[in-house]
Design an enzyme around this catalytic site. Structure first.
Site, PDB file in Angstrom:
ATOM      1  N   CYS A 290      10.673 -23.605   9.459  1.00  0.00           N
ATOM      2  CA  CYS A 290      11.616 -22.498   9.291  1.00  0.00           C
ATOM      3  C   CYS A 290      11.887 -22.178   7.826  1.00  0.00           C
ATOM      4  O   CYS A 290      12.096 -21.019   7.470  1.00  0.00           O
ATOM      5  CB  CYS A 290      12.911 -22.793  10.030  1.00  0.00           C
ATOM      6  SG  CYS A 290      13.718 -24.331   9.537  1.00  0.00           S
TER       7      CYS A 290
ATOM      8  N   HIS B  71      18.440 -25.631  10.090  1.00  0.00           N
ATOM      9  CA  HIS B  71      17.526 -24.560  10.517  1.00  0.00           C
ATOM     10  C   HIS B  71      17.761 -23.318   9.666  1.00  0.00           C
ATOM     11  O   HIS B  71      18.880 -22.809   9.582  1.00  0.00           O
ATOM     12  CB  HIS B  71      17.747 -24.244  11.997  1.00  0.00           C
ATOM     13  CG  HIS B  71      16.837 -23.171  12.527  1.00  0.00           C
ATOM     14  ND1 HIS B  71      15.461 -23.264  12.433  1.00  0.00           N
ATOM     15  CD2 HIS B  71      17.102 -21.992  13.138  1.00  0.00           C
ATOM     16  CE1 HIS B  71      14.929 -22.178  12.974  1.00  0.00           C
ATOM     17  NE2 HIS B  71      15.907 -21.394  13.405  1.00  0.00           N
TER      18      HIS B  71
END
Length: 670
Positions: free
Chosen positions: A333, A589
């Site tokens: 990510c 994330h």
């Protein structure tokens, strides 16, 4: 004499304030004891390590709450215990400690930094009828969370904590009953708690997924143990998003950890699975063909022909929806969000895609022909193409480990492509070169919601820095400790970044009269009598007048080079940069907000792992025009705005900002 307004059960706890002797018995300062209301002799107390009841005279002790006593009882060195008690700000902060607070420790003559993973009771002290309090702390490596599967953990008492990150807490009034505040921080668990490192796959801090009735939920384990009245081990999970059935960390009227309302879920540990979005299994086991994707999007061929950035009028049809953007895989990510933000709608760094002389032209070719060009043409790039790039970055950790955007940017630009650094910053007589600028400044409790403009100016002034030249691209990292500790709860990304007064040898304007400035004073920036926010720079006359004030005579202003015999009239030309992307992070994330056009409402949200079907991550792009309106809110109004009344995007934008990306329209012409 009583410090706390309320009392617990029939005992009133106290701490001895000075050494004294009574009936031949020595009672040292720092000893804990209690008065029993059932006794007729009001001055008779039970004191630790004293075998008989003693009489305490007024002035020798002060009453404290049971929670305060439980914080202090595990500190064996009585003098150290007393010093902590007298250090009211530190003791107040320790009493407020919550799960995930960053703390500084002094243990075995070493100063360490870590993150609180659990707060638990120790064995009951029968003599005082008290349970002690220990903090389980996951140590950080070089002020960053450890990347090991099982972080090094230590258990410490309150006396080993020397600083706490929870500075923005409600005032602690020692004249009122504050036990409700303290008890909120003292998470009690079962006498047989599950140790965080016992199971490396599922421990406190592990990212997990849980199957609910209607959907799959993701979150982080904040507590593991056997709740009161239960027989099975359970996990307390802080969810990524609110659930109607969620709590604030409370389970059956007892609080095991603290989080936002409706974001805590308690479930049997056996029903938790590791978050599949971050599993590191072989890429060959993952289907990279998008579900129901058009044939042109799954073609595996490269695109040698250069493609310009996506136009504003193409976004709705080409980019919006599921299976759009860059497909995430293997902790990618950080890289997905960075590449998407830098190249999809902007050409500010297109030069690096073609610049000759790099150490590895193959990487440059993959980035250009396998990722950027297909992304701009088809609106999608599968995980396999991104993995080709990751395997060539020169370090195996880029293939599977968690990384940060600045790590990828520095390796790509400096070590691989060997391009000129994006920033040249002067510090005294030296010029430092870098690709990202990390905001560094002291905490200011009077500032509630700073703008990026404010943070950059304050950071440059405090470090005595100046831009040697106008950058075409400026990547600014927000002030925070890795992924956990944030210096400010909310930050307002400035739509425009005025760097005029941060440039070396540029024409600068007097803060007061508007003529050419010659002097600059960092201390004046903090002067409440002067207009807040703006950098304080003066001409010779105004500098003399301002610093003739008795409150400013000790200011250390400095003279900077300025053009001679300049005929330019005010207002002087300003050098401004425009915001084009914000990278955000929550629970390890990364996602991004990216501006895709000239309209103030041309914003979208990108998540490379928004969902998962079988073994495949589903990237998603959501058009969110409301971001343009949110960014127009003043910082004063934002400080009093309940972000929950807006939407989930607002919280992510203002609370989770990690890096703000700016570009200079003027410099990009060159």
């Amino acid at each position: 004499m009583e410090r706390m307004g309320g009392v617990e059960n029939d005992k009133r706890y106290c701490i001895v304030l000075k050494d004294f002797t009574t009936c031949g018995i020595k009672v040292p300062r720092g000893s804990l004891g209690y008065f029993n209301r059932s006794r007729r002799e009001e001055m008779s107390a039970t004191v630790e390590n004293v075998k008989q009841v003693v009489k305490l005279q007024p002035g020798n002790y002060i009453l404290i709450s049971k929670e305060e006593a439980e914080l202090l009882v595990d500190i064996q060195d009585l003098s150290h215990r007393y010093e902590l008690f007298k250090n009211e700000p530190l003791f107040r902060s320790i009493a407020k400690v919550q799960i995930n607070d960053v703390v500084q420790l002094r243990k075995n003559n070493k100063e360490l930094v870590g993150i609180v993973k659990n707060i638990e009771n120790t064995t009951r002290k029968k003599e005082l009828d008290l349970y002690g309090t220990l903090f389980q702390v996951s140590l950080m490596e070089d002020n960053r969370p450890s990347r090991k599967k099982c972080d090094p953990c230590v258990k410490v008492n309150a006396g080993e904590i020397i600083q706490v990150s929870n500075t923005e807490v409600e005032p602690f009034d020692r004249g009122k009953n504050s036990s409700k505040h303290i008890s909120k921080a003292l998470t009690q668990i079962s006498p047989d708690p599950f140790e965080g490192c016992e199971n490396p796959a599922l421990e406190v801090g592990s990212m997990v997924e849980v199957q609910l009735r209607s959907n799959l939920a993701y979150g982080v384990i904040r507590w593991i143990g056997i709740p009161e009245g239960k027989v099975q081990r359970m996990a307390g999970i802080e969810l990524d998003y609110e659930q109607k059935t969620g709590s604030d960390g409370t389970f059956e009227k007892r609080q095991y950890f603290v989080c936002e309302k409706n974001k805590a879920l308690f479930i049997q540990l056996g029903d938790c699975k590791p978050d599949a979005r971050f599993l590191t299994h072989e890429l060959k086991n993952v289907r990279t063909t998008p579900i129901n994707a058009p044939e042109k999007m799954i073609a595996d061929h490269t695109m040698e022909e250069d493609v310009p950035p996506v136009r504003e009028d193409e976004v709705q049809q080409l980019m919006a929806g599921r299976m759009k953007g860059i497909q995430g895989h293997y902790n990618s990510c950080y890289l997905d969000s960075t590449i998407f933000s830098l190249f999809t709608f902007s050409s500010v760094l297109d030069g690096i895609l073609h610049k000759p002389g790099g150490h590895d032209e193959k990487i440059q070719q993959i980035l250009r022909e396998d990722i950027v060009n297909p992304l701009r043409t088809n609106g999608f790039v599968n995980a396999e193409k991104v993995m080709k790039l990751r395997k060539l970055l020169g370090c195996d950790t880029f293939v599977s480990a968690e990384k940060d955007p600045e790590e990828f940017i520095n390796v790509l630009l400096h070590e691989v492509l060997a391009v000129d650094p994006l920033l040249k910053i002067r510090s005294g007589e030296k010029i430092q070169e870098c690709n990202c600028y990390q905001i560094i400044l002291d905490k200011d409790d009077t500032v509630k919601v700073p703008t990026v403009q404010f943070l950059l100016e304050r950071s440059f002034l405090s470090c005595d820095l100046k831009f040697e030249e106008i950058p075409s691209c400026l990547l600014v990292q927000m002030p925070r400790f890795g992924k956990q500790f944030k210096m400010f709860t909310e930050i307002m990304p400035s739509l425009e970044l005025d760097i005029t007064d941060l440039l070396n040898n540029s024409l600068r304007q007097c803060f007061i009269c508007g003529v050419v400035a010659e002097y600059e004073c960092a201390q004046c920036l903090l002067d409440p009598m002067l207009s807040p926010g703006a950098i304080k720079q003066y001409c010779y006359t105004c500098n003399s007048q301002v610093h003739s004030h008795k409150g400013r005579k000790d200011h250390q202003f400095r003279k900077f080079p300025s053009p001679i015999n300049v005929c330019v009239k005010a207002p002087f030309p300003r050098h401004k940069m425009e915001l084009f992307a914000v990278l955000c992070i929550e629970t390890s994330h990364y996602v991004s907000f990216v501006k895709y056009g000239t309209s103030k409402n041309s914003w979208l949200f990108f998540d490379s792992m928004a969902d998962r079907i079988d073994e495949e991550n589903i990237p998603e792009i959501t058009v969110c025009p409301q971001i343009g309106d949110y960014l127009m809110i003043s910082e004063a109004m934002l400080a009093y705005t309940n972000l929950k009344q807006l939407d989930g995007f607002a919280k992510r934008l203002f609370c989770d900002a990690y890096m703000c990306m700016y570009w200079s329209p003027r410099m990009c012409l060159y």
